[in-house]
Design an enzyme around this catalytic site. Structure first.
Site, PDB file in Angstrom:
ATOM      1  NE  ARG A   1      48.608  35.801  50.262  1.00  0.00           N
ATOM      2  CZ  ARG A   1      47.452  36.275  50.710  1.00  0.00           C
ATOM      3  NH1 ARG A   1      46.326  35.967  50.101  1.00  0.00           N
ATOM      4  NH2 ARG A   1      47.401  37.025  51.787  1.00  0.00           N
TER       5      ARG A   1
ATOM      6  CE  LYS B   1      39.197  37.363  51.861  1.00  0.00           C
ATOM      7  NZ  LYS B   1      40.088  38.119  50.971  1.00  0.00           N
TER       8      LYS B   1
ATOM      9  NE  ARG C   1      39.532  42.571  54.458  1.00  0.00           N
ATOM     10  CZ  ARG C   1      40.052  42.046  53.350  1.00  0.00           C
ATOM     11  NH1 ARG C   1      39.366  42.012  52.246  1.00  0.00           N
ATOM     12  NH2 ARG C   1      41.250  41.551  53.382  1.00  0.00           N
TER      13      ARG C   1
ATOM     14  NE  ARG D   1      46.144  41.443  55.044  1.00  0.00           N
ATOM     15  CZ  ARG D   1      45.967  40.589  54.038  1.00  0.00           C
ATOM     16  NH1 ARG D   1      46.901  39.714  53.743  1.00  0.00           N
ATOM     17  NH2 ARG D   1      44.873  40.601  53.345  1.00  0.00           N
TER      18      ARG D   1
ATOM     19  NE  ARG E   1      48.442  40.302  49.028  1.00  0.00           N
ATOM     20  CZ  ARG E   1      47.174  40.048  49.324  1.00  0.00           C
ATOM     21  NH1 ARG E   1      46.461  39.253  48.548  1.00  0.00           N
ATOM     22  NH2 ARG E   1      46.621  40.577  50.384  1.00  0.00           N
TER      23      ARG E   1
END
Ligand code: AMP
Length: 189
Positions: A123, A9, A84, A140, A129
């Site tokens: 990623r 996204k 969210r 998550r 991250r």
């Protein structure tokens, strides 16, 4: 943009915002910036981000409200990562009425959990991250299923939800999103 973690996204939202010449407002990016700057909001939010939990609704809504108003005054925004939770979605509807911040379309990027896990590994290597470790990412995914997935029904019932196959290439996903926005008269190619 409504999608599970790792669905793309952020990539699609920033490309779309550039294409349309409007703001890209990413709640996760804004929160990470607050954390990096060591602001009171950042200090409060940091633990939630590291654990992969959602930051309390009031903090997120407070952080976004002015940014949304500024962006709306300049032609609009692509919202990435907000709302969210159902409470945030309800708050977004209140803002739509009180601050003229109506949502025109909700784009849902559908990606299987197997593909999300594969992308998370890539990623994590690329961006480093703190919430891309395997255990936090699994959490998550669970948080998404429990707290964010109900928004699909919420927006579906309101007739503004548009599903896109997020497992295609970045260009194909972008083209599908653009086609939807063109049909809705929200973009031209
Ligand atoms: P993202 O960059 O969208 O993947 O978000 C990263 C993290 O920021 C999430 O795991 C949450 O901890 C926090 N976050 C981002 N957006 C929200 C939101 N709308 N509500 C609560 N927490 C959020």
């Amino acid at each position: 943009m409504l999608a599970p973690p790792g669905a793309g996204k952020g990539t699609q939202a920033s490309r779309l915002a550039a294409h349309l010449g409007i703001a890209h407002i990413a709640s996760g990016d804004l929160l990470r910036r607050e954390v990096a700057a060591g602001t009171p909001l950042g200090e409060e939010a940091a633990g939630y981000l590291d654990r992969g939990d959602l930051v309390p609704d009031a903090l997120v809504i407070g952080m976004l409200r002015e940014a949304l108003k500024r962006a709306a005054a300049k032609g609009g925004f692509i919202l990435d990562g907000f709302p969210r939770t159902l409470a945030q979605a309800e708050a977004a509807y209140t803002l739509a009425v009180t601050d003229d911040l109506a949502v025109d379309a909700v784009i849902w990027l559908e990606v299987s959990e197997a593909e999300l896990r594969r992308r998370m590994v890539a990623r994590a290597a690329a961006e480093g991250r703190s919430d891309d470790t395997r255990s936090v990412f699994e959490h998550r995914l669970a948080v998404y299923a429990e707290q964010t997935a109900p928004l699909l029904e919420f927006y579906g019932n309101r007739g503004v939800l548009h599903k896109v196959n997020g497992e295609q290439s970045v260009d194909e996903v972008f083209a599908d999103i653009l086609a939807i926005l063109e049909r809705l008269d929200l973009a031209s190619s």
